[in-house]
Structure formats: C-alpha cells, structure tokens
Design a protein around this motif. Structure first.
Motif, mmCIF file in Angstrom:
data_model
loop_
_atom_site.group_PDB
_atom_site.id
_atom_site.type_symbol
_atom_site.label_atom_id
_atom_site.label_comp_id
_atom_site.label_asym_id
_atom_site.label_seq_id
_atom_site.Cartn_x
_atom_site.Cartn_y
_atom_site.Cartn_z
ATOM 1 N N PRO A 78 20.502 19.687 -43.822
ATOM 2 C CA PRO A 78 20.956 18.746 -42.788
ATOM 3 C C PRO A 78 22.469 18.544 -42.718
ATOM 4 O O PRO A 78 23.022 18.372 -41.628
ATOM 5 C CB PRO A 78 20.237 17.440 -43.157
ATOM 6 C CG PRO A 78 19.023 17.887 -43.899
ATOM 7 C CD PRO A 78 19.447 19.090 -44.672
ATOM 8 N N GLN A 79 23.166 18.571 -43.859
ATOM 9 C CA GLN A 79 24.598 18.298 -43.881
ATOM 10 C C GLN A 79 25.452 19.555 -43.756
ATOM 11 O O GLN A 79 26.680 19.450 -43.698
ATOM 12 C CB GLN A 79 24.959 17.572 -45.184
ATOM 13 C CG GLN A 79 24.213 16.265 -45.387
ATOM 14 C CD GLN A 79 24.468 15.265 -44.267
ATOM 15 O OE1 GLN A 79 25.596 15.155 -43.777
ATOM 16 N NE2 GLN A 79 23.435 14.547 -43.867
ATOM 17 N N ARG A 80 24.806 20.729 -43.678
ATOM 18 C CA ARG A 80 25.601 21.955 -43.747
ATOM 19 C C ARG A 80 25.366 22.934 -42.599
ATOM 20 O O ARG A 80 26.016 23.966 -42.540
ATOM 21 C CB ARG A 80 25.347 22.654 -45.090
ATOM 22 C CG ARG A 80 25.913 21.868 -46.263
ATOM 23 C CD ARG A 80 25.417 22.424 -47.593
ATOM 24 N NE ARG A 80 26.063 21.744 -48.713
ATOM 25 C CZ ARG A 80 25.697 20.544 -49.159
ATOM 26 N NH1 ARG A 80 24.688 19.893 -48.572
ATOM 27 N NH2 ARG A 80 26.326 19.989 -50.177
ATOM 28 N N THR A 81 24.436 22.641 -41.736
ATOM 29 C CA THR A 81 24.198 23.541 -40.610
ATOM 30 C C THR A 81 24.306 22.782 -39.303
ATOM 31 O O THR A 81 24.082 21.563 -39.255
ATOM 32 C CB THR A 81 22.818 24.208 -40.699
ATOM 33 O OG1 THR A 81 22.694 25.202 -39.668
ATOM 34 C CG2 THR A 81 21.695 23.198 -40.507
ATOM 35 N N THR A 82 24.632 23.515 -38.258
ATOM 36 C CA THR A 82 24.642 22.935 -36.911
ATOM 37 C C THR A 82 23.557 23.568 -36.047
ATOM 38 O O THR A 82 23.471 23.261 -34.865
ATOM 39 C CB THR A 82 26.015 23.156 -36.248
ATOM 40 O OG1 THR A 82 26.283 24.566 -36.184
ATOM 41 C CG2 THR A 82 27.108 22.447 -37.034
ATOM 42 N N ARG A 83 22.735 24.422 -36.660
ATOM 43 C CA ARG A 83 21.721 25.147 -35.900
ATOM 44 C C ARG A 83 20.374 24.433 -35.942
ATOM 45 O O ARG A 83 19.771 24.272 -37.014
ATOM 46 C CB ARG A 83 21.569 26.569 -36.447
ATOM 47 C CG ARG A 83 22.742 27.469 -36.123
ATOM 48 C CD ARG A 83 22.575 28.847 -36.731
ATOM 49 N NE ARG A 83 21.337 29.497 -36.335
ATOM 50 C CZ ARG A 83 21.024 30.739 -36.681
ATOM 51 N NH1 ARG A 83 21.856 31.470 -37.428
ATOM 52 N NH2 ARG A 83 19.869 31.269 -36.291
ATOM 53 N N PRO A 84 19.850 24.011 -34.792
ATOM 54 C CA PRO A 84 18.541 23.338 -34.765
ATOM 55 C C PRO A 84 17.413 24.229 -35.273
ATOM 56 O O PRO A 84 16.456 23.721 -35.872
ATOM 57 C CB PRO A 84 18.350 22.990 -33.282
ATOM 58 C CG PRO A 84 19.728 22.971 -32.711
ATOM 59 C CD PRO A 84 20.490 24.005 -33.454
ATOM 60 N N THR A 148 29.316 25.935 -45.807
ATOM 61 C CA THR A 148 29.009 25.172 -44.589
ATOM 62 C C THR A 148 29.016 26.122 -43.401
ATOM 63 O O THR A 148 29.514 27.254 -43.491
ATOM 64 C CB THR A 148 30.037 24.048 -44.346
ATOM 65 O OG1 THR A 148 31.343 24.634 -44.265
ATOM 66 C CG2 THR A 148 29.992 23.002 -45.448
ATOM 67 N N GLY A 149 28.462 25.623 -42.278
ATOM 68 C CA GLY A 149 28.519 26.388 -41.037
ATOM 69 C C GLY A 149 27.815 27.733 -41.135
ATOM 70 O O GLY A 149 26.804 27.876 -41.835
ATOM 71 N N PRO A 150 28.337 28.748 -40.435
ATOM 72 C CA PRO A 150 27.693 30.063 -40.405
ATOM 73 C C PRO A 150 27.509 30.685 -41.785
ATOM 74 O O PRO A 150 26.521 31.381 -42.026
ATOM 75 C CB PRO A 150 28.643 30.898 -39.539
ATOM 76 C CG PRO A 150 29.332 29.900 -38.669
ATOM 77 C CD PRO A 150 29.491 28.681 -39.504
#
Length: 218
Positions: A78-84, A148-150
């Motif tokens: 939850p705190q490390r991705t932006t992909r649903p 984090t992120g990608p």
C-alpha cells in the motif's frame, strides 16, 4: 346381632387395609448397570486426535512460515505502489493466505500437533527447517522494503512469483513423500494451494508487462 355386625365390619376394615398395603408394595428397582467398557472405549476413540503422517505435519508447519513471509511482502504494497492492479492482487494474496494459515492451524491442532504462530516466523524461515523453496533472504526483503514506485512493483512481482513457485515445489515434495498426502483434508488443501498459486503466478506474469491497458482517450 349388633355385636356380630360390628365385628364383621371391623374384620372388613382390617381386610381392606391389608389389601391396600399389599397393593402399595412394589418391587425394588433393579440396579442400573455400570457404563459398559465398550462405551468408554468408543468415547476415548472419539476424543482422541486423528493420527497424522510426519510428512503431512512438516508440510503444514512449514507452509505456515512460508505463507507468513508472503504476508510480510503484501504488507509493503500500500505505501510503495501507485498501481491499482498490484494493490488488488496483493489484497487477494493477503486474504487467501490468512485464510489458509488459519486452516492449517486448525488441521494441526485437531491432530495434537504444534500450530506455529505466523507472527513469530514472519519474514524468516522456520526454526529447524532448511530454507524453504522460494523464500526470500533477509537481504532481499530489505531490498524490497527500501524500493518504491516502478522498482518496487517489479521486485514485488518477481519475488512473489518466485515465492509462489516455491509453494508449488513444496506441494510436489509432499506428494512425492512416501505415505504423505493421503489425509483427505490435507490432500484437498494442498491441491487448492497448487491451483490458486498457479493462477496467481499467471496473473503476476501479466502484470510484469505493465499496468493493464485502460480505455482509449478520444
């Protein structure tokens, strides 16, 4: 005559009283038999825990620790991705593996076996067990937690695919162990784990190619 009448009346009263006392006399109740030994034996059999094959026990105890590490990994999402789509599959893994841990603990306790607490083994291997297939090292977990992120998305999917493949290996090893995997409940459970994790591996491989394409903008 009156005396005779009174005497006969008194005699009748005595006879009636004697008959009443005889009618009220009852046979003493037969003593109740003591509980049969067979009944006690049946009760003991009912209360006894089912026997468990050592290979089955080792599989269930080891898989609890294996699942516990997967929960550590999903908790990072939850705190490390932006992909649903990655959030969604992480949630699915989290729910299914929590349920499976509870199922394994019930199976072990019903057979008088130790049911490990996943919170005590989360993120590392089970004491007394060799490194289980697919498990991440502490260094790999730290690497995942710092991303984090990608970069996180890629590592999470790659590591979780490997982790799931390790669970498939554990199922194969169970069924290859002589005498193991014969328990009906355990066989159904292991088969479910195999099917579910194969499906999730396929889904995660698709996600490695990038977010699912949305509708085209006009």
């Amino acid at each position: 005559m009156q005396k005779l009448t009174r005497w006969m009346g008194a005699l009748g009263t005595v006879l009636l009283a004697a008959c009443g006392a005889s009618a009220q006399t009852t046979t003493a109740p037969a003593p109740q038999p003591a509980p049969a030994a067979a009944a006690g034996h049946a009760h003991a059999q009912h209360a006894a825990s089912p026997t468990a094959n050592p290979g089955d026990v080792a599989f269930m105890q080891g898989m609890i620790g294996h699942h516990a590490q997967a929960l550590v990994m999903t908790a990072l999402v939850p705190q490390r991705t932006t992909r649903p789509d990655i959030r969604l599959i992480a949630e699915r893994i989290d729910v299914s593996q929590h349920d499976e841990i509870a199922r394994m603990q019930r199976w072990l306790r019903a057979r008088g076996q130790a049911a490990p607490d996943p919170s005590e083994h989360a993120g590392h291997d089970m004491p007394g067990h060799a490194m289980m297939p697919g498990m991440l090292t502490q260094e790999e977990l730290a690497r995942l937690a710092s991303a984090t992120g990608p970069e996180f998305d890629r590592l999470f999917l790659e590591f979780m695919i490997r982790h799931h493949q390790g669970a498939l290996t554990m199922v194969s090893q169970l069924f290859a162990t002589p005498g193991a995997g014969q328990d009906t409940e355990l066989f159904a459970f292991a088969s479910d784990v195999d099917a579910d994790q194969r499906m999730e591996i396929d889904r995660m491989r698709q996600l490695l190619n990038g977010p699912a394409a949305g509708p085209r903008q006009r």
